[in-house]
Write an enzyme that holds these catalytic residues in place. Structure first.
Site, short mmCIF file in Angstrom:
data_model
loop_
_atom_site.label_atom_id
_atom_site.label_comp_id
_atom_site.label_asym_id
_atom_site.label_seq_id
_atom_site.Cartn_x
_atom_site.Cartn_y
_atom_site.Cartn_z
N SER A 68 -9.74 1.47 2.84
CA SER A 68 -8.88 2.27 1.96
C SER A 68 -7.82 1.46 1.22
CB SER A 68 -8.16 3.34 2.80
OG SER A 68 -7.31 2.74 3.77
N SER A 103 -9.94 -1.15 6.99
CA SER A 103 -9.40 -0.90 5.66
C SER A 103 -8.60 -2.05 5.07
CB SER A 103 -8.54 0.37 5.68
OG SER A 103 -9.34 1.50 5.85
N LYS A 111 0.83 -1.20 0.00
CA LYS A 111 0.00 0.00 0.00
C LYS A 111 0.87 1.25 0.00
CE LYS A 111 -3.93 1.90 2.68
NZ LYS A 111 -4.83 1.61 3.83
#
Length: 491
Positions: free
Chosen positions: A153, A177, A78
């Site tokens: 996210s 997330s 990420k």
């Protein structure tokens, strides 16, 4: 080469160590898969092809190393995690082009374990969102239906795994997330106990809530990655020093469905009330019935303050975000406005130009609840309710081995469907964020496809602090009795 990308992480590792595939060939296979699927899913903000191939060649030159648990395995991370030599933007224009001078702890661990990092995954700006539509660069898309969100996210990480671009990815979980995008994309995601994995090098959103964790195609693959990234790091004052358990061994033990005999799973009644979509409820009920048929005892439990979790979470998260994001001021690093006349204008324009709408909203609300006259009414009260929620989880987990509940009230929704109403978007985290308030571990795994939408449905196992190994054992056992959902068609 294409078939290689569909293997489990464990099978891919076996092929690499047995020299049936070189690290360079494995890396090229995944890069080819990225080239084929990225126009559809937009899972990555940066592809580091040259450096990944160079690293793979260096691994091949040294030869397979069984002492490196991820030797030659292509992974993604990420873009909220610092990476030397690759941009780290947190999905925000304010960090566009920023190159860190150090690796995050978990990135160090991946490299030490022999993993090949292919690139950086898209995310909601500063991890603030539930659909990866708040990215300043582009929305990501669900591999099962490109017209739908992949969740957020860590939507880019989940989409990357589901699309076969990599064998595992790292995400961060502040209010769900990791678990929520894993559920919407049909993969496995693990939020470890707060403090189990170092946050050093993770760009902070809510420091008391954030936790780094793996996403992969199976529980065993998640266990392999967790075994690499878990452990003490003195650079993170919140990192716990206790020893790391044998996560891979636990997952392997659980692959025998008999492992569910005598297991007590609690169903929090507040998670099965109004608001749960019929197709999600039906898939969850089938999973519960399958667990019961395999010998699991189902226990009714209650988490009475669940109704207050959303308000509590967003007060605390926004307050912490307001504090954490104050460092992005146009002075030290990140976007700096040009042609300014004074320091105040520099701050104002740099932040106004660099931050997106959702980030600005959360900074303003966070600053408000921390302001004089409102701190006691909002932030202090939220902190008190947080303790009640934590205590209720601990009490419920005294009645059972783990809690089992939905991850998301709905399957993946259409891009843009909820953007006009932020409150509707916040409600998508209703079943995940209370676990972050309690600091406990949660494992999301696919349990079927929605009858109406044909999209993945996920359920999560919630456990006691630092008991990731039992969660992985139970999760792997559930995998053996749940229907395989297959892979996204058309990619």
């Amino acid at each position: 080469m294409t078939d290689f990308c569909s293997l489990s992480l464990g099978d891919a590792l076996d092929a690499l160590l047995a020299r049936r595939m070189t690290a360079e060939q494995a890396t090229r296979a995944c890069l080819d898969r990225i080239a084929a699927t990225e126009p559809v899913v937009d899972a990555l903000l940066h592809v580091d092809a040259d450096n990944a191939l160079e690293h793979a060649r260096a691994l091949d030159a040294a030869g397979p190393d069984s002492g490196k648990p991820l030797w030659g395995i292509p992974v993604t991370v990420k873009d909220a995690l610092s990476t030397v030599g690759m941009p780290t933007t947190a999905g925000s224009r304010i960090l566009e082009g920023f190159l860190p001078v150090y690796d995050a702890f978990v990135v160090e661990r991946l490299k030490d374990a022999g993993a090949v990092i292919l690139g950086k995954n898209n995310l909601d700006e500063f991890a603030m969102g539930s659909g990866t539509e708040n990215s300043a660069y582009k929305p990501s898309r669900n591999p099962w239906n490109p017209q739908c969100v992949p969740g957020g996210s860590s939507g880019g990480s989940a989409a990357s795994v589901a699309a076969g671009q990599c064998f595992a990815s790292l995400g961060s979980d502040t209010g769900g997330s990791i678990r929520q995008p894993a559920a919407l994309c049909g993969c496995v995601g693990l939020k470890p106990t707060y403090g189990r994995v170092s946050r050093y090098g993770l760009i902070a959103y809510g420091s008391s809530l954030d936790q780094v964790g793996p996403l992969a195609r199976s529980v065993e693959d998640c266990a392999r990655v967790l075994a690499v990234i878990a452990g003490y790091d003195e650079r993170d004052a919140t990192c716990d020093p206790r020893a790391v358990d044998d996560y891979l061994g636990a997952a392997r033990e659980g692959k025998n469905s008999a492992s569910l005999n005598g297991v007590r799973l609690g169903l929090p009644r507040e998670f099965y009330g109004d608001g749960l979509a019929p197709e999600v409820r039906a898939a969850c009920q089938k999973a519960i019935d399958a667990a019961r048929a395999a010998g699991t005892e189902i226990v009714d439990v209650s988490l009475p303050h669940t109704h207050a979790a959303i308000a509590t979470y967003y007060i605390i998260a926004m307050a912490e975000a307001s504090s954490n994001l104050a460092r992005f001021d146009g002075v030290r690093y990140g976007r700096r406005a040009e042609n300014v006349n004074n320091l105040e204008e520099l701050y104002l324009r740099s932040r106004s130009e660099g931050f997106g709408q959702e980030v600005k909203r959360r900074i303003m609300l966070g600053t408000y609840v921390l302001s004089s006259g409102y701190y006691d009414a909002y932030y202090r009260k939220a902190a008190q309710v947080r303790r009640l929620i934590r205590d209720e989880y601990h009490a419920a987990l005294q009645q059972c081995d783990a809690l089992l509940c939905p991850v998301s009230p709905v399957t993946a929704w259409n891009l843009g469907q909820k953007n006009a109403d932020p409150l509707q978007m916040y409600l998508m985290d209703a079943y995940t964020l209370s676990l972050n308030l309690a600091g406990l571990p949660g494992l999301s795994l696919p349990v079927g496809l929605g009858q109406e939408s044909g999209l993945p449905v996920g359920m999560q196992l919630m456990g006691r602090p630092f008991e990731e190994a039992p969660l992985l054992r139970m999760g792997a056992a559930l995998e053996t009795v749940l229907p395989a959902i297959g892979s996204p068609a058309g990619l």
